[in-house]
Design a protein around this motif. Structure first.
Motif, PDB file in Angstrom:
ATOM      1  N   UNK A 131       0.846  -1.198   0.000  1.00 34.69           N
ATOM      2  CA  UNK A 131       0.000   0.000   0.000  1.00 34.69           C
ATOM      3  C   UNK A 131       0.880   1.245   0.000  1.00 34.69           C
ATOM      4  N   UNK A 132       1.916   1.220   0.828  1.00 32.43           N
ATOM      5  CA  UNK A 132       2.843   2.354   0.884  1.00 32.43           C
ATOM      6  C   UNK A 132       3.574   2.500  -0.444  1.00 32.43           C
ATOM      7  N   UNK A 133       4.134   1.395  -0.964  1.00 31.44           N
ATOM      8  CA  UNK A 133       4.833   1.437  -2.260  1.00 31.44           C
ATOM      9  C   UNK A 133       3.918   2.007  -3.342  1.00 31.44           C
ATOM     10  N   UNK A 134       2.665   1.560  -3.353  1.00 29.91           N
ATOM     11  CA  UNK A 134       1.726   2.019  -4.375  1.00 29.91           C
ATOM     12  C   UNK A 134       1.421   3.495  -4.257  1.00 29.91           C
ATOM     13  N   UNK A 135       1.125   3.965  -3.046  1.00 26.37           N
ATOM     14  CA  UNK A 135       0.821   5.382  -2.850  1.00 26.37           C
ATOM     15  C   UNK A 135       2.008   6.270  -3.205  1.00 26.37           C
ATOM     16  N   UNK A 136       3.204   5.830  -2.857  1.00 26.98           N
ATOM     17  CA  UNK A 136       4.407   6.620  -3.126  1.00 26.98           C
ATOM     18  C   UNK A 136       4.607   6.836  -4.628  1.00 26.98           C
ATOM     19  N   UNK A 137       4.174   5.898  -5.439  1.00 31.36           N
ATOM     20  CA  UNK A 137       4.337   6.028  -6.892  1.00 31.36           C
ATOM     21  C   UNK A 137       3.586   7.231  -7.446  1.00 31.36           C
ATOM     22  N   UNK A 138       2.579   7.703  -6.709  1.00 31.78           N
ATOM     23  CA  UNK A 138       1.794   8.839  -7.186  1.00 31.78           C
ATOM     24  C   UNK A 138       2.399  10.186  -6.795  1.00 31.78           C
ATOM     25  N   UNK A 139       3.493  10.164  -6.029  1.00 34.02           N
ATOM     26  CA  UNK A 139       4.220  11.385  -5.679  1.00 34.02           C
ATOM     27  C   UNK A 139       5.113  11.731  -6.865  1.00 34.02           C
ATOM     28  N   UNK A 140       4.607  12.586  -7.719  1.00 31.17           N
ATOM     29  CA  UNK A 140       5.245  12.843  -9.012  1.00 31.17           C
ATOM     30  C   UNK A 140       6.663  13.381  -8.902  1.00 31.17           C
ATOM     31  N   UNK A 141       6.938  14.213  -7.922  1.00 28.44           N
ATOM     32  CA  UNK A 141       8.251  14.850  -7.871  1.00 28.44           C
ATOM     33  C   UNK A 141       9.380  13.847  -7.657  1.00 28.44           C
ATOM     34  N   UNK A 142       9.349  13.138  -6.551  1.00 28.45           N
ATOM     35  CA  UNK A 142      10.441  12.231  -6.231  1.00 28.45           C
ATOM     36  C   UNK A 142      10.456  11.015  -7.151  1.00 28.45           C
ATOM     37  N   UNK A 143       9.334  10.392  -7.321  1.00 32.81           N
ATOM     38  CA  UNK A 143       9.290   9.149  -8.093  1.00 32.81           C
ATOM     39  C   UNK A 143       9.519   9.384  -9.581  1.00 32.81           C
ATOM     40  N   UNK A 144       9.166  10.553 -10.091  1.00 31.67           N
ATOM     41  CA  UNK A 144       9.404  10.854 -11.507  1.00 31.67           C
ATOM     42  C   UNK A 144      10.895  10.782 -11.811  1.00 31.67           C
ATOM     43  N   UNK A 145      11.705  11.346 -10.931  1.00 31.59           N
ATOM     44  CA  UNK A 145      13.160  11.297 -11.120  1.00 31.59           C
ATOM     45  C   UNK A 145      13.672   9.867 -11.052  1.00 31.59           C
ATOM     46  N   UNK A 146      13.130   9.087 -10.110  1.00 29.90           N
ATOM     47  CA  UNK A 146      13.550   7.689 -10.000  1.00 29.90           C
ATOM     48  C   UNK A 146      13.248   6.916 -11.273  1.00 29.90           C
TER      49      UNK A 146
ATOM     50  N   UNK B  83      12.880   8.061 -14.265  1.00 30.17           N
ATOM     51  CA  UNK B  83      13.794   8.515 -15.320  1.00 30.17           C
ATOM     52  C   UNK B  83      15.122   7.783 -15.198  1.00 30.17           C
ATOM     53  N   UNK B  84      15.620   7.688 -13.970  1.00 31.69           N
ATOM     54  CA  UNK B  84      16.889   6.989 -13.721  1.00 31.69           C
ATOM     55  C   UNK B  84      16.791   5.515 -14.089  1.00 31.69           C
ATOM     56  N   UNK B  85      15.627   4.913 -13.861  1.00 27.88           N
ATOM     57  CA  UNK B  85      15.415   3.508 -14.204  1.00 27.88           C
ATOM     58  C   UNK B  85      15.294   3.298 -15.717  1.00 27.88           C
ATOM     59  N   UNK B  86      14.997   4.381 -16.437  1.00 36.99           N
ATOM     60  CA  UNK B  86      14.802   4.269 -17.881  1.00 36.99           C
ATOM     61  C   UNK B  86      13.383   3.886 -18.267  1.00 36.99           C
ATOM     62  N   UNK B  87      12.419   4.152 -17.387  1.00 32.40           N
ATOM     63  CA  UNK B  87      11.027   3.810 -17.652  1.00 32.40           C
ATOM     64  C   UNK B  87      10.211   5.074 -17.897  1.00 32.40           C
ATOM     65  N   UNK B  88       9.176   4.983 -18.739  1.00 36.95           N
ATOM     66  CA  UNK B  88       8.322   6.149 -18.975  1.00 36.95           C
ATOM     67  C   UNK B  88       7.468   6.454 -17.742  1.00 36.95           C
ATOM     68  N   UNK B  89       7.004   7.691 -17.664  1.00 31.65           N
ATOM     69  CA  UNK B  89       6.223   8.117 -16.492  1.00 31.65           C
ATOM     70  C   UNK B  89       4.895   7.376 -16.357  1.00 31.65           C
ATOM     71  N   UNK B  90       4.277   6.989 -17.455  1.00 32.60           N
ATOM     72  CA  UNK B  90       3.014   6.267 -17.341  1.00 32.60           C
ATOM     73  C   UNK B  90       3.220   4.943 -16.602  1.00 32.60           C
TER      74      UNK B  90
ATOM     75  N   UNK C 254       2.203   1.624  -9.676  1.00 32.47           N
ATOM     76  CA  UNK C 254       1.568   1.990  -8.410  1.00 32.47           C
ATOM     77  C   UNK C 254       0.209   1.330  -8.242  1.00 32.47           C
ATOM     78  N   UNK C 255      -0.569   1.314  -9.300  1.00 35.21           N
ATOM     79  CA  UNK C 255      -1.894   0.671  -9.254  1.00 35.21           C
ATOM     80  C   UNK C 255      -1.743  -0.832  -9.024  1.00 35.21           C
ATOM     81  N   UNK C 256      -0.805  -1.456  -9.741  1.00 38.73           N
ATOM     82  CA  UNK C 256      -0.582  -2.898  -9.582  1.00 38.73           C
ATOM     83  C   UNK C 256      -0.128  -3.219  -8.159  1.00 38.73           C
ATOM     84  N   UNK C 257       0.734  -2.380  -7.600  1.00 46.23           N
ATOM     85  CA  UNK C 257       1.187  -2.601  -6.227  1.00 46.23           C
ATOM     86  C   UNK C 257       0.043  -2.463  -5.231  1.00 46.23           C
TER      87      UNK C 257
END
Length: 119
Positions: free
Chosen positions: A17-32, A34-41, A47-50
């Motif tokens: 639940x925590x992992x999933x909710x955190x994915x919706x925090x655009x600022x911090x997770x967006x950078x992560x 990008x670093x992973x090489x994955x698109x923002x969608x 997050x939904x799957x988690x």
């Protein structure tokens, strides 16, 4: 269902639940992402799957089919997380947490596997 299984499912449910909710925090997770090489969608989809995995884990306390599916979904998510961290060359300490969660997910799956098969 044994106490160990219930405890693991509660822990996994809360963690996801925590992992999933955190994915919706655009600022911090967006950078992560990008670093992973994955698109923002993919951040939102993951997050939904988690969150679905979390709900299945918690509901799995009273429904062993849901428990089995949560173990499977969590295991697949963690395999992806481990491969991602290996791909970006994260240090071993960062890979350890997904490995532990993978093991916990696999324990839940193993304890409830027969319910996926309908036996």
């Amino acid at each position: 269902m044994g106490f160990l299984s219930i405890a693991i499912q509660l822990v996994l449910g809360i963690v996801f639940l925590i992992f999933g909710f955190v994915k919706f925090d655009a600022k911090k997770r967006a950078k992560d992402f990008e670093r992973y090489g994955y698109p923002q969608w993919f951040r939102i989809v993951s997050g939904v799957i988690e969150m679905i995995a979390a709900i299945l884990a918690i509901y799995g306390i009273v429904n062993q089919t849901a428990a089995a599916w949560s173990g499977l979904v969590i295991s697949v998510i963690m395999v992806g997380a481990i491969f991602t961290q290996i791909k970006i060359r994260d240090p071993l300490q960062k890979i350890l947490m997904p490995v532990v969660i993978l093991i916990l997910g696999m324990i839940i799956l193993a304890l409830n596997w027969q319910f996926i098969l309908g036996q």
